[in-house]
Enzyme design. Structure first.
Site, mmCIF file in Angstrom:
data_model
loop_
_atom_site.group_PDB
_atom_site.id
_atom_site.type_symbol
_atom_site.label_atom_id
_atom_site.label_comp_id
_atom_site.label_asym_id
_atom_site.label_seq_id
_atom_site.Cartn_x
_atom_site.Cartn_y
_atom_site.Cartn_z
ATOM 1 N N HIS A 97 0.814 -1.216 0.000
ATOM 2 C CA HIS A 97 0.000 0.000 0.000
ATOM 3 C C HIS A 97 0.847 1.265 0.000
ATOM 4 C CE1 HIS A 97 -3.564 -2.348 1.978
ATOM 5 N NE2 HIS A 97 -3.392 -2.647 0.709
ATOM 6 N N CYS A 332 -3.646 -9.468 5.471
ATOM 7 C CA CYS A 332 -3.488 -9.063 4.068
ATOM 8 C C CYS A 332 -2.185 -8.324 3.819
ATOM 9 C CB CYS A 332 -4.667 -8.188 3.633
ATOM 10 S SG CYS A 332 -6.263 -9.052 3.649
ATOM 11 N N PHE A 333 -1.390 -8.091 4.854
ATOM 12 C CA PHE A 333 -0.017 -7.601 4.739
ATOM 13 C C PHE A 333 0.084 -6.245 4.037
ATOM 14 C CE2 PHE A 333 -0.225 -12.250 3.991
ATOM 15 C CZ PHE A 333 0.089 -12.650 5.275
ATOM 16 N N CYS A 334 -0.914 -5.412 4.193
ATOM 17 C CA CYS A 334 -0.920 -4.075 3.573
ATOM 18 C C CYS A 334 -0.676 -4.157 2.072
ATOM 19 C CB CYS A 334 0.121 -3.160 4.231
ATOM 20 S SG CYS A 334 -0.261 -2.761 5.935
ATOM 21 N N ALA A 335 -1.248 -5.174 1.448
ATOM 22 C CA ALA A 335 -1.161 -5.328 -0.010
ATOM 23 C C ALA A 335 -2.424 -6.043 -0.483
ATOM 24 C CB ALA A 335 0.089 -6.109 -0.394
#
Length: 433
Positions: A97, A332-335
């Protein structure tokens, strides 16, 4: 921390060893010969587990934040490039992100899609660059924070420069593992992912890009003169660093770079490849475990995202922590766009999950588990993780777990274990068997 490249100091010489030299006046200890695995602060610290025993803590979360050795930059750049909605920035769906949101807020984004294995081709990048209107910038990751996949940034940068398009590379994941791409126009990364505490952020770019106009942040240290009706900004890079500088973070970053330099790229890359191969092949061989992204033999960083059939990702992470003393990352691992594609979710599913989240319910939020290794990881560590994942995939939890629907996280039930577990208001339970 903003570092500018002046015309009389070519980019290639400053980035020749893969890292920009950061000046420091603090004397450092004499160099020692180092080789991975290298211990980090906190390794082997005993942690209590649900069976009443203590186990040495094992971190497989280096892609989020590394431990420290014993010895906000892309928003900044988006502002300084003076982008407008009429400008096009080419980026990819693989990005964190941090390399999506600044550009989508400041300009119009054109996205390079990925295939089912989470990779994209040079041809797909070239096609996006050749669309009209011509883009002002290409923003691409140096390595995925979910799958560890390494795009060929050398070829990508060459293709963009052939078309007169500057390139910014997000090297946050790449920096502790591989040399930085010296031909990029801009590089952004941070210290907390490369064994340096106190979180210094680094933005590298040509000096002239920061010489005119107002800085991103205004404050002391960024000015030569201030009057009530006039401000004279100082020159770069000081004009981009308002307020008191993060001196400790800069010194820590310098020490981390020096230590990695002592180890050397051949040793670092060799260690990475060995750990990545054991980790990815091992996970792919466990019944019920699905490895996301490229296949187990692909060239990646020592990062692996996976799911366990029939077990929510949050419960997998909770069980590894509570029962095994192993720290991983889940979610979601900032993606989000990338993970949605890796999981193969359809539009209707995504909308359903989105509606649930808007109602404050994250109990069924899609996601995965990520294990990421660093210079301190040994093959024995990998085998310990694989054995633990195999147990989670094959066996019911030995104690009941409660889920908080507001966060989606699971925690072992408090108090003495009870079978069946006592219900908790507003919580959902997962009991043994």
């Amino acid at each position: 921390m903003v570092t500018s490249l002046s015309p009389d100091r070519p980019r290639g010489t400053e980035l020749e060893r893969g890292y920009l030299a950061v000046p420091a006046r603090v004397p450092l200890p004499p160099p020692r010969v180092l080789a991975p695995p290298v211990p980090l602060v906190g390794d082997e610290m005993p942690v209590p587990c649900v069976d009443g025993t203590e186990r040495p803590y094992l971190s497989f979360d280096a892609a989020a934040s590394t431990g420290a050795l014993g010895q906000a930059a892309l928003n900044h750049l988006a502002y300084r490039l003076r982008l407008s909605r009429q400008d096009v920035v080419v980026t990819t769906v693989v990005e964190h992100h941090a390399n999506l949101l600044p550009w989508s807020r400041a300009a119009t984004c054109r996205y390079v899609e990925c295939g089912p294995d989470g990779t994209f081709s040079l041809g797909a990048v070239e096609a996006a660059l050749d669309e009209r209107p011509a883009p002002r910038l290409l923003a691409v990751t140096g390595a995925s924070n979910i799958t560890g996949w390494l795009p060929d940034t050398g070829q990508i940068i060459t293709a963009a420069h052939h078309r007169g398009i500057p390139v910014v590379v997000d090297v946050a994941q790449l920096a502790p593992h591989r040399p930085l791409p010296a031909d990029a126009d801009f590089l952004a990364w941070n210290g907390h992912k490369m064994y340096a505490p106190f979180g210094a952020g680094i933005l590298v770019g040509p000096r002239e890009r920061f010489a005119d106009g107002d800085p991103f942040l205004a404050g002391g240290g960024a000015v030569d003169l201030v009057d009530l009706d006039e401000v004279v900004w100082t020159g770069p890079p000081d004009r981009e660093e308002a307020g008191s500088p993060n001196v400790i973070g800069a010194v820590a970053l310098h020490a981390a770079i020096d230590t990695l330099g002592q180890i050397g790229w051949p040793a670092l890359i060799g260690h990475d490849r060995c750990i990545a191969r054991s980790l990815r092949r091992g996970l792919a061989s466990i019944p019920g475990v699905r490895l996301l992204g490229p296949g187990p033999d692909a060239e990646t960083l020592p990062v692996a995202a996976f799911t366990v059939q029939g077990v929510p990702h949050a419960l997998v992470a909770a069980r590894l922590a509570a029962e095994e003393g192993i720290g991983v990352r889940h979610g979601c691992f900032c993606a989000h766009p990338y993970l949605i594609r890796l999981l193969g979710l359809g539009r209707e599913e995504v909308h359903r999950y989105r509606d649930q989240v808007r109602r404050g319910d994250r109990s069924t939020m899609p996601g995965a588990v990520r294990a990421s290794a660093g210079i301190n990881t040994t093959n024995d560590d990998v085998q310990r993780l694989l054995a633990a994942v195999a147990r989670v995939a094959a066996e019911a939890p030995p104690v009941p777990y409660d889920q908080d629907p507001h966060t989606g996280d699971y925690h072992p039930s408090t108090g003495a274990p009870t079978w069946p577990p006592r219900p908790h208001p507003g919580r959902r339970s997962c009991s043994p068997g």
